[in-house]
Design a protein around this motif. Structure first.
Motif, PDB file in Angstrom:
ATOM      1  N   LEU A 164       0.875  -1.183  -0.022  1.00  0.00           N
ATOM      2  CA  LEU A 164      -0.027  -0.017   0.124  1.00  0.00           C
ATOM      3  C   LEU A 164       0.924   1.304  -0.059  1.00  0.00           C
ATOM      4  N   LEU A 165       1.732   1.275   0.731  1.00  0.00           N
ATOM      5  CA  LEU A 165       2.857   2.460   0.892  1.00  0.00           C
ATOM      6  C   LEU A 165       3.801   2.635   0.121  1.00  0.00           C
ATOM      7  N   PHE A 166       4.542   1.554  -0.366  1.00  0.00           N
ATOM      8  CA  PHE A 166       5.673   1.771  -1.407  1.00  0.00           C
ATOM      9  C   PHE A 166       5.395   1.209  -2.717  1.00  0.00           C
ATOM     10  N   VAL A 167       4.616   0.271  -2.903  1.00  0.00           N
ATOM     11  CA  VAL A 167       4.424  -0.374  -4.421  1.00  0.00           C
ATOM     12  C   VAL A 167       3.358   0.334  -5.190  1.00  0.00           C
ATOM     13  N   HIS A 168       2.160  -0.311  -4.919  1.00  0.00           N
ATOM     14  CA  HIS A 168       0.936   0.113  -5.652  1.00  0.00           C
ATOM     15  C   HIS A 168       0.020   0.008  -4.931  1.00  0.00           C
ATOM     16  N   LEU A 169      -0.846   1.147  -4.720  1.00  0.00           N
ATOM     17  CA  LEU A 169      -2.309   0.906  -4.035  1.00  0.00           C
ATOM     18  C   LEU A 169      -3.210   0.097  -4.319  1.00  0.00           C
ATOM     19  N   ARG A 170      -3.269   0.065  -5.555  1.00  0.00           N
ATOM     20  CA  ARG A 170      -4.363  -1.213  -5.815  1.00  0.00           C
ATOM     21  C   ARG A 170      -4.016  -2.704  -5.569  1.00  0.00           C
ATOM     22  N   ALA A 171      -2.630  -2.862  -5.712  1.00  0.00           N
ATOM     23  CA  ALA A 171      -2.120  -4.185  -5.255  1.00  0.00           C
ATOM     24  C   ALA A 171      -2.098  -4.289  -3.937  1.00  0.00           C
ATOM     25  N   GLY A 172      -1.903  -3.427  -2.978  1.00  0.00           N
ATOM     26  CA  GLY A 172      -1.953  -3.505  -1.726  1.00  0.00           C
ATOM     27  C   GLY A 172      -3.330  -3.612  -1.365  1.00  0.00           C
ATOM     28  N   LEU A 173      -4.355  -3.002  -1.748  1.00  0.00           N
ATOM     29  CA  LEU A 173      -5.645  -3.381  -1.347  1.00  0.00           C
ATOM     30  C   LEU A 173      -6.424  -4.709  -1.960  1.00  0.00           C
ATOM     31  N   PHE A 174      -5.870  -5.260  -3.095  1.00  0.00           N
ATOM     32  CA  PHE A 174      -6.109  -6.439  -3.692  1.00  0.00           C
ATOM     33  C   PHE A 174      -5.719  -7.511  -2.790  1.00  0.00           C
ATOM     34  N   LEU A 175      -4.631  -7.300  -2.082  1.00  0.00           N
ATOM     35  CA  LEU A 175      -3.985  -8.333  -1.231  1.00  0.00           C
ATOM     36  C   LEU A 175      -4.638  -8.194   0.269  1.00  0.00           C
ATOM     37  N   LEU A 176      -5.047  -7.080   0.560  1.00  0.00           N
ATOM     38  CA  LEU A 176      -5.733  -6.693   1.820  1.00  0.00           C
ATOM     39  C   LEU A 176      -7.221  -7.572   1.922  1.00  0.00           C
ATOM     40  N   THR A 177      -7.759  -7.352   0.645  1.00  0.00           N
ATOM     41  CA  THR A 177      -9.135  -7.668   0.513  1.00  0.00           C
ATOM     42  C   THR A 177      -9.330  -9.362   0.452  1.00  0.00           C
ATOM     43  N   ALA A 178      -8.299 -10.010  -0.274  1.00  0.00           N
ATOM     44  CA  ALA A 178      -8.305 -11.241  -0.348  1.00  0.00           C
ATOM     45  C   ALA A 178      -7.930 -11.809   0.854  1.00  0.00           C
ATOM     46  N   SER A 179      -6.900 -11.278   1.819  1.00  0.00           N
ATOM     47  CA  SER A 179      -6.681 -11.888   2.916  1.00  0.00           C
ATOM     48  C   SER A 179      -7.841 -11.755   4.253  1.00  0.00           C
ATOM     49  N   VAL A 180      -8.476 -10.492   3.981  1.00  0.00           N
ATOM     50  CA  VAL A 180      -9.700 -10.612   4.876  1.00  0.00           C
ATOM     51  C   VAL A 180     -10.689 -11.700   4.512  1.00  0.00           C
ATOM     52  N   ILE A 181     -10.968 -11.758   3.366  1.00  0.00           N
ATOM     53  CA  ILE A 181     -11.813 -12.982   3.038  1.00  0.00           C
ATOM     54  C   ILE A 181     -11.612 -14.159   3.574  1.00  0.00           C
ATOM     55  N   ASP A 182     -10.154 -14.540   3.081  1.00  0.00           N
ATOM     56  CA  ASP A 182      -9.674 -15.830   3.609  1.00  0.00           C
ATOM     57  C   ASP A 182      -9.676 -16.011   4.969  1.00  0.00           C
ATOM     58  N   SER A 183      -9.388 -14.959   5.885  1.00  0.00           N
ATOM     59  CA  SER A 183      -9.433 -15.106   7.211  1.00  0.00           C
ATOM     60  C   SER A 183     -10.866 -15.208   7.814  1.00  0.00           C
ATOM     61  N   VAL A 184     -11.945 -14.649   7.324  1.00  0.00           N
ATOM     62  CA  VAL A 184     -13.140 -15.043   7.499  1.00  0.00           C
ATOM     63  C   VAL A 184     -13.640 -16.293   7.210  1.00  0.00           C
ATOM     64  N   VAL A 185     -13.460 -16.714   6.034  1.00  0.00           N
ATOM     65  CA  VAL A 185     -13.786 -18.126   5.657  1.00  0.00           C
ATOM     66  C   VAL A 185     -13.280 -19.091   6.631  1.00  0.00           C
ATOM     67  N   VAL A 186     -11.985 -19.113   6.865  1.00  0.00           N
ATOM     68  CA  VAL A 186     -11.158 -19.899   7.568  1.00  0.00           C
ATOM     69  C   VAL A 186     -11.699 -19.905   9.003  1.00  0.00           C
ATOM     70  N   GLN A 187     -11.892 -18.937   9.352  1.00  0.00           N
ATOM     71  CA  GLN A 187     -12.409 -18.813  11.122  1.00  0.00           C
ATOM     72  C   GLN A 187     -13.802 -19.524  11.050  1.00  0.00           C
ATOM     73  N   TYR A 188     -14.534 -19.530  10.077  1.00  0.00           N
ATOM     74  CA  TYR A 188     -15.986 -19.962  10.113  1.00  0.00           C
ATOM     75  C   TYR A 188     -16.052 -21.210  10.125  1.00  0.00           C
ATOM     76  N   LEU A 189     -14.793 -21.674   9.133  1.00  0.00           N
ATOM     77  CA  LEU A 189     -14.772 -23.453   8.983  1.00  0.00           C
ATOM     78  C   LEU A 189     -14.210 -24.110  10.309  1.00  0.00           C
ATOM     79  N   LYS A 190     -13.160 -23.275  10.786  1.00  0.00           N
ATOM     80  CA  LYS A 190     -12.456 -23.654  11.984  1.00  0.00           C
ATOM     81  C   LYS A 190     -13.651 -23.955  12.908  1.00  0.00           C
ATOM     82  N   ARG A 191     -14.518 -22.894  13.354  1.00  0.00           N
ATOM     83  CA  ARG A 191     -15.337 -22.773  14.608  1.00  0.00           C
ATOM     84  C   ARG A 191     -16.639 -23.155  14.264  1.00  0.00           C
ATOM     85  N   GLN A 192     -17.214 -23.330  13.175  1.00  0.00           N
ATOM     86  CA  GLN A 192     -18.654 -23.613  13.052  1.00  0.00           C
ATOM     87  C   GLN A 192     -18.653 -25.203  12.245  1.00  0.00           C
ATOM     88  N   VAL A 193     -17.948 -25.555  11.465  1.00  0.00           N
ATOM     89  CA  VAL A 193     -18.110 -26.523  10.496  1.00  0.00           C
ATOM     90  C   VAL A 193     -16.997 -27.699  10.969  1.00  0.00           C
TER      91      VAL A 193
END
Length: 199
Positions: free
Chosen positions: A92-121
């Motif tokens: 986000l700060l030093f390379v490319h704003l869009r690249a940073g947002l892409f990684l951040l969004t993907a990581s948040v989605i990944d974390s939410v899905v994994v935690q749901y699977l861990k704790r519910q399924v």
């Protein structure tokens, strides 16, 4: 420039961020997803041939050594949420704003899905230490905190594959894509090596 028009040649672009290129995207997908698919196939065959997941895990204990203990303790951090956050912030700060947002969004989605699977399924899936606490064949790596619950899926492994696949898509080069896959795979194996998860 003539007539006051901006020159597109002067637009800054980080050299590690490749412009949209379908051929480069296909190449990246090939060099990351094909090895990943082969790994899933091999792992699936191993699990299919194994009569007992717990015995399979114990068979990995013979691979332990002091140098590997230190190595995999370091490698496992490459899939930690803190490390993923640091990489996203650097993008986000030093390379490319869009690249940073892409990684951040993907990581948040990944974390939410994994935690749901861990704790519910898969909430009733326990980690190796739950079964092998008093088993002398289980080698505990010094300095590693052992957890009992939420064995599947592995948060570190999922975060690693999310991170390095995202980086492969950002960079879009063959060799880096393959190297990113190898790092993600090593993070996944580190979780087995450290007795935090089953295969």
């Amino acid at each position: 420039t003539a007539m006051g028009k901006p020159n597109p040649q002067t637009t800054p672009r980080h050299r590690f961020v490749t412009p949209i290129d379908r051929q480069g995207l296909r190449s990246t997908l090939l060099w990351f997803l094909v090895p990943f698919s082969l790994f899933l196939l091999i792992a699936g065959l191993v699990l299919w041939q194994s009569n007992d997941l717990k015995e399979l895990h114990l068979s990995f204990q013979g691979l332990h050594s002091i140098p590997l203990d230190y190595t995999f303790k370091a490698i496992t951090f490459l899939g930690d949420g803190i490390f993923v956050g640091i990489i996203a912030l650097l993008l986000l700060l030093f390379v490319h704003l869009r690249a940073g947002l892409f990684l951040l969004t993907a990581s948040v989605i990944d974390s939410v899905v994994v935690q749901y699977l861990k704790r519910q399924v898969f909430a009733d899936h326990f980690r190796p230490i739950h079964y092998f606490r008093d088993n002398p064949d289980l080698i505990k790596v010094p300095g590693v905190e052992m957890h009992q619950n939420f064995s599947f899926p592995s948060g570190h492994t999922a975060a690693a594959f999310c991170l390095y696949f995202a980086l492969a898509l950002i960079v879009r080069r063959k060799i880096p894509a393959l190297l990113f896959f190898v790092v993600a795979l090593l993070v996944g194996y580190s979780r087995i090596y450290l007795n935090q998860h089953f295969l």
